[in-house]
Scaffold this motif. Sequence first.
Motif, PDB file in Angstrom:
ATOM      1  N   ASN A  33      -1.853   8.898   5.157  1.00  0.00           N
ATOM      2  CA  ASN A  33      -0.889   8.246   4.454  1.00  0.00           C
ATOM      3  C   ASN A  33      -0.959   6.966   4.402  1.00  0.00           C
ATOM      4  O   ASN A  33       0.072   6.053   4.240  1.00  0.00           O
ATOM      5  N   ASN A  34      -2.032   6.287   4.828  1.00  0.00           N
ATOM      6  CA  ASN A  34      -2.337   4.817   4.918  1.00  0.00           C
ATOM      7  C   ASN A  34      -2.866   4.282   3.720  1.00  0.00           C
ATOM      8  O   ASN A  34      -3.603   4.426   3.211  1.00  0.00           O
ATOM      9  N   SER A  35      -1.786   3.490   3.144  1.00  0.00           N
ATOM     10  CA  SER A  35      -1.985   3.003   1.856  1.00  0.00           C
ATOM     11  C   SER A  35      -3.188   1.922   1.956  1.00  0.00           C
ATOM     12  O   SER A  35      -3.787   1.567   0.779  1.00  0.00           O
ATOM     13  N   ALA A  36      -3.565   1.193   2.952  1.00  0.00           N
ATOM     14  CA  ALA A  36      -4.300   0.549   3.185  1.00  0.00           C
ATOM     15  C   ALA A  36      -5.885   0.993   2.728  1.00  0.00           C
ATOM     16  O   ALA A  36      -6.725   0.059   2.162  1.00  0.00           O
ATOM     17  N   ILE A  37      -6.020   2.241   3.060  1.00  0.00           N
ATOM     18  CA  ILE A  37      -7.481   2.662   2.771  1.00  0.00           C
ATOM     19  C   ILE A  37      -7.369   3.270   1.182  1.00  0.00           C
ATOM     20  O   ILE A  37      -8.678   3.541   0.700  1.00  0.00           O
ATOM     21  N   ALA A  38      -6.352   3.100   0.566  1.00  0.00           N
ATOM     22  CA  ALA A  38      -6.243   3.662  -1.004  1.00  0.00           C
ATOM     23  C   ALA A  38      -6.939   2.792  -1.909  1.00  0.00           C
ATOM     24  O   ALA A  38      -6.851   1.513  -1.773  1.00  0.00           O
ATOM     25  N   GLY A  39      -7.523   3.298  -2.951  1.00  0.00           N
ATOM     26  CA  GLY A  39      -8.183   2.605  -4.012  1.00  0.00           C
ATOM     27  C   GLY A  39      -9.710   2.937  -4.292  1.00  0.00           C
ATOM     28  O   GLY A  39      -9.972   3.316  -3.400  1.00  0.00           O
ATOM     29  N   GLY A  40     -10.064   2.436  -5.323  1.00  0.00           N
ATOM     30  CA  GLY A  40     -11.624   2.744  -5.705  1.00  0.00           C
ATOM     31  C   GLY A  40     -11.437   4.314  -5.804  1.00  0.00           C
ATOM     32  O   GLY A  40     -11.051   4.680  -6.627  1.00  0.00           O
ATOM     33  N   ASN A  41     -12.312   4.883  -5.036  1.00  0.00           N
ATOM     34  CA  ASN A  41     -12.761   6.453  -5.136  1.00  0.00           C
ATOM     35  C   ASN A  41     -12.080   7.122  -3.953  1.00  0.00           C
ATOM     36  O   ASN A  41     -12.136   8.135  -3.773  1.00  0.00           O
ATOM     37  N   VAL A  42     -10.799   6.204  -3.559  1.00  0.00           N
ATOM     38  CA  VAL A  42     -10.186   7.017  -2.359  1.00  0.00           C
ATOM     39  C   VAL A  42      -8.536   7.142  -2.748  1.00  0.00           C
ATOM     40  O   VAL A  42      -8.155   6.255  -3.066  1.00  0.00           O
ATOM     41  N   PHE A  43      -8.152   8.341  -2.828  1.00  0.00           N
ATOM     42  CA  PHE A  43      -6.866   8.915  -3.098  1.00  0.00           C
ATOM     43  C   PHE A  43      -6.283   9.477  -1.773  1.00  0.00           C
ATOM     44  O   PHE A  43      -6.906  10.367  -1.312  1.00  0.00           O
ATOM     45  N   ILE A  44      -5.035   8.959  -1.611  1.00  0.00           N
ATOM     46  CA  ILE A  44      -4.526   9.611  -0.310  1.00  0.00           C
ATOM     47  C   ILE A  44      -3.568  10.611  -0.695  1.00  0.00           C
ATOM     48  O   ILE A  44      -2.514  10.467  -1.640  1.00  0.00           O
ATOM     49  N   LEU A  45      -3.407  11.572  -0.107  1.00  0.00           N
ATOM     50  CA  LEU A  45      -2.413  12.634  -0.315  1.00  0.00           C
ATOM     51  C   LEU A  45      -1.148  12.691   0.722  1.00  0.00           C
ATOM     52  O   LEU A  45      -0.180  13.425   0.451  1.00  0.00           O
ATOM     53  N   GLY A  46      -1.181  12.020   1.722  1.00  0.00           N
ATOM     54  CA  GLY A  46      -0.329  11.695   2.621  1.00  0.00           C
ATOM     55  C   GLY A  46       1.057  11.242   2.015  1.00  0.00           C
ATOM     56  O   GLY A  46       0.854  10.248   1.245  1.00  0.00           O
ATOM     57  N   ALA A  47       2.283  11.802   2.450  1.00  0.00           N
ATOM     58  CA  ALA A  47       3.444  10.964   1.937  1.00  0.00           C
ATOM     59  C   ALA A  47       3.607   9.540   2.577  1.00  0.00           C
ATOM     60  O   ALA A  47       2.960   9.035   3.504  1.00  0.00           O
ATOM     61  N   THR A  48       3.965   8.669   1.577  1.00  0.00           N
ATOM     62  CA  THR A  48       3.996   7.144   2.106  1.00  0.00           C
ATOM     63  C   THR A  48       5.345   6.481   2.107  1.00  0.00           C
ATOM     64  O   THR A  48       6.104   7.220   1.472  1.00  0.00           O
ATOM     65  N   PHE A  49       5.500   5.706   2.970  1.00  0.00           N
ATOM     66  CA  PHE A  49       6.782   5.124   2.817  1.00  0.00           C
ATOM     67  C   PHE A  49       7.304   4.373   1.502  1.00  0.00           C
ATOM     68  O   PHE A  49       8.334   4.398   1.320  1.00  0.00           O
ATOM     69  N   ASP A  50       6.193   3.944   0.780  1.00  0.00           N
ATOM     70  CA  ASP A  50       6.493   3.448  -0.478  1.00  0.00           C
ATOM     71  C   ASP A  50       7.201   4.529  -1.462  1.00  0.00           C
ATOM     72  O   ASP A  50       8.093   4.059  -1.996  1.00  0.00           O
TER      73      ASP A  50
END
Length: 390
Positions: A139-156
């Motif tokens: 759920n760490n948005s810092a690693i999201a982007g490019g070819n990485v999509f996060i599935l965990g619930a985010t604060f945003d």
Amino acid sequence: MFAVFKPARKAALAAIFAVSSIALSACDPIGTGGGPTINTSKPVPVALLVPRGSAQQGDAVLAQSLENAARLAIADLQGIQIDLKVYDTAGNPATAAAAATQAISDGARIILGPVYAEAANAAGVAAAKRNVNVLAFSNNSAIAGGNVFILGATFDNTARRLTSYAARQGKGNMLVVSGDDAAGQAGRASIQNAAAATGANVVGNVSYELSQQSVINSVQTIRDSAASKGATSIFMTATTAGALPLLTQLLPEAGLDPATTQYIGLTRWDIPAQTLALPGVQGGWFALPDPTKSTQFRDRYSATYGGSPHSIGGLAYDGIAAIGALVSAGKSDALTGAALTQGSGFQGVSGIFRLRPDGTNDRGLAIATIQEQKVVVIDPAPSSFSGAGL
């Protein structure tokens, strides 16, 4: 029962959040439509990366829950064949990168997992070199982007849902109350960003150190700030295991009446269940996944495997569900970034969700309150993203 911040606990919390706040960069982009082509008439090779082999307590249970949920999802797919192979990462970045490389060499056209941010980032870097997308359980948005999509619930996501609802209810003038740790700072930033996008207004911020005395000392400042700035709500980032019990006890005692100044929480106020008995949380607002769908998944999982799923085990089901929905259209570009980020989203174990072009996600959340020590949904989770207010 109220949380007491002992020095040892404070150190442990600081260590946990230090791990999640390490400067992680999103993977190098492979293009907004990047990703491999597939033959939808044959089983689709999917790799599942789980933290089995880690020395961290509970990772073996988490790994098995993720695998179980993924296989449950595969069984639910109609006419879609998934060739799932599971790879252990030991929760380690280097091992995760090696596992991702091996999985792609074995034919994987998309990767589900890993869980932890650094491992997911490492796997994403390795997969980017081979033009393969990663649906991480982080759920760490810092690693999201490019070819990485996060599935965990985010604060945003949670902040957008709550600020939008609060603004519609006339409670949009918000005083943000947060810890001064990494999680508290991230939560505060999410609330500020969400407010700017949803018509709410952050009138001020009050922060506290992770100690019982600091929380106590902050109460008068919170009360005075709320009065002087005309706050109609207090938006807290605290968790039920942290400052939340103490804040919700002391603020009403200090004269900040929750009947007139709405208390809002960025985190779940219903976990653990004994939190529901606290007087201070009665009437507060928080967001949670669609309770009906979440219960259906837990019941189905328990009936199949004889136990309850891990709290994030359902993310593996969501990943397979998204892949299955895309592959069912019969298009060779089903697993590209452009396909994964379709605006209509997907149906998961806890309701609708969609992947955003920036690698983060939107999840359809319900707004709930606590009345007479019970969770009561006051604004249901949306069933589609049309006008969802996310």
